[in-house]
Motif scaffolding. Structure first.
Motif, short mmCIF file in Angstrom:
data_model
loop_
_atom_site.label_atom_id
_atom_site.label_comp_id
_atom_site.label_asym_id
_atom_site.label_seq_id
_atom_site.Cartn_x
_atom_site.Cartn_y
_atom_site.Cartn_z
N ALA A 59 48.10 83.46 37.98
CA ALA A 59 48.92 84.04 38.16
C ALA A 59 48.91 84.42 39.39
CB ALA A 59 49.38 84.80 37.25
N THR A 60 47.50 84.78 39.70
CA THR A 60 46.65 85.57 40.43
C THR A 60 46.50 84.47 42.02
OG1 THR A 60 45.40 87.20 39.14
CG2 THR A 60 44.57 86.26 41.00
N LEU A 85 48.81 82.03 42.29
CA LEU A 85 49.69 81.81 42.90
C LEU A 85 50.61 83.19 44.01
CD1 LEU A 85 52.37 80.41 42.47
CD2 LEU A 85 53.32 81.65 40.78
N LEU A 86 50.03 84.23 43.27
CA LEU A 86 50.08 85.28 43.48
C LEU A 86 49.52 85.45 45.43
CD1 LEU A 86 50.92 88.19 44.73
CD2 LEU A 86 48.32 88.86 43.16
N SER A 118 52.15 82.95 48.15
CA SER A 118 52.80 82.88 48.50
C SER A 118 52.56 84.03 49.69
CB SER A 118 53.04 84.54 47.27
OG SER A 118 52.53 85.17 47.63
N ALA A 138 57.71 87.21 44.48
CA ALA A 138 56.18 86.36 44.19
C ALA A 138 54.98 87.83 43.01
CB ALA A 138 55.90 85.62 44.68
N THR A 139 54.94 88.82 44.25
CA THR A 139 54.08 89.86 43.49
C THR A 139 54.31 90.16 42.35
OG1 THR A 139 53.00 89.86 45.56
CG2 THR A 139 52.01 91.32 44.33
N CYS A 181 54.12 87.78 39.54
CA CYS A 181 52.60 87.13 39.32
C CYS A 181 52.49 88.28 38.16
CB CYS A 181 51.78 86.86 39.83
SG CYS A 181 52.36 85.49 41.25
#
Length: 374
Positions: free
Chosen positions: A338-339, A341-342, A345, A355-356, A359
């Motif tokens: 998740a981090t 992916l963040l 973004s 997105a933030t 995530c």
């Protein structure tokens, strides 16, 4: 003034400590506002660096008081007066934040910082005079802090560029003082009390972020023609702040503080966590400027980084200090995914705000899945 028991039952933050924290929020608010203005004016790198420098002064002075209070708080009139003097130094520092971050004029920030630290020297000297068992460590702290303040003041006699480059050795000297002072004698700080104090300051930073973001959105609502996007930003901002709170307070923290080494890692690591939490409101406001078209020099990539990077730093700092070893490898992989992916973004054409928030929710879900199996 003598050392308090590190095993004291029901040790909680005092009203004076809570007031002390609230005064620090003034300085944090000034720093985050100037970070926001620096980013939208096209000086993101310089604003971020100056924010990190200002936040060092805020964090270091706050943390040193907190650790001292945990071990030696007497709550008598002299202790209270000395603490109030430190509050005056905080307000002086806050008054100088704009000139420091916008114009490179660090005199008022430095003087406010020195006032706080000299008051701390007085506390250590009082301890040295009162408690023979802690005299050596108290004199080490007093001498080391006093030497660092001489360095800070002497810097003011030089041009701004020299002040900038000498900031880093002065900072290094400050952070080395506790390592040297407690090398042979640990002060009797209270693990649960310290953890509570750090948790309370995290709450205050998140609250300040919510307040600043909400005020900016409310002001923009009167002039913008994008009400749906404003509502989406407000909801996302709440999700982000709530998610940051959730991951930070998922587990008890006092059990992390079992030795001087773990205490130093916990305290020093919170610089990144606190600074990131304080910067989130700036990121939200930058996204707001992008929506309303209020910033001419603002690119989407810069706006995306202004929000995503501090949230990612916060998540990484929480895992490093609080979650490592407490959640499974699968939950950790999901959390780090998740981090990552963040952060991605900021370079892909998707809504960074969405997105933030998404995530952070995924990170929370990973932790809760782990907690449900405990």
């Amino acid at each position: 003034m003598t050392g308090r028991s590190p095993h004291e039952s029901h040790r909680a933050a005092s009203p004076l400590e809570l007031l002390f924290d609230l005064v620090f929020v003034v300085a944090v608010s000034q720093a985050s506002q100037n970070l926001h203005h620096g980013i939208i004016e096209g000086h993101a790198a310089a604003a971020t660096l100056s924010y990190a420098m200002v936040f060092f002064a805020v964090w270091w002075a706050w943390m040193n008081f907190t650790w001292f209070a945990s071990a030696f708080d007497t709550d008598d009139w002299l202790y209270r007066v000395t603490t109030i003097v430190q509050m005056g130094g905080v307000l002086m520092l806050a008054a100088g934040v704009h000139d420091a971050m916008a114009n490179g004029a660090w005199s008022l920030v430095t003087l406010g910082y020195v006032v706080m630290r000299v008051a701390m020297v007085g506390q250590w000297l009082r301890l040295a005079a009162s408690d023979p068992s802690h005299r050596s460590v108290a004199l080490r702290f007093a001498g080391g802090i006093a030497l660092a303040q001489v360095f800070w003041v002497v810097r003011l006699a030089f041009p701004p560029e020299v002040q900038f480059w000498t900031f880093w050795p002065a900072m290094l000297l400050e952070v080395l003082v506790p390592l040297w002072a407690e090398r042979h004698h640990r002060t009797p700080w209270h693990a649960a009390h310290v953890a509570e104090r750090f948790g309370l300051f995290t709450l205050i930073l998140l609250g300040e972020s919510l307040l600043a973001s909400a005020n900016a959105i409310i002001d923009a609502a009167a002039t913008t023609h994008e009400p749906t996007r404003l509502v989406f930003l407000a909801v996302s901002g709440l999700l982000i702040a709530a998610g940051m709170w959730w991951v930070y307070f998922s587990f008890e923290q006092g059990d992390r503080l079992t030795s001087s080494r773990s205490g130093f890692l916990y305290g020093y690591g919170h610089y990144f966590l606190f600074a990131a939490a304080g910067a989130v409101s700036a990121g939200i406001e930058v996204e707001l400027d992008l929506i309303t078209g209020a910033a001419e020099h603002l690119s989407e990539a810069t706006a995306a980084a202004a929000l995503a990077v501090p949230v990612a730093i916060f998540l990484l700092a929480v895992w490093t200090m609080l979650l490592r070893g407490k959640i499974s490898h699968r939950a950790t992989a999901c959390y780090f995914g998740a981090t990552a992916l963040l952060l991605s973004s900021t370079v892909v054409p998707i809504s960074t705000v969405a997105a933030t928030a998404g995530c952070v929710v995924v990170a929370v879900a990973a932790i809760e899945a782990q907690r449900s199996r405990r």
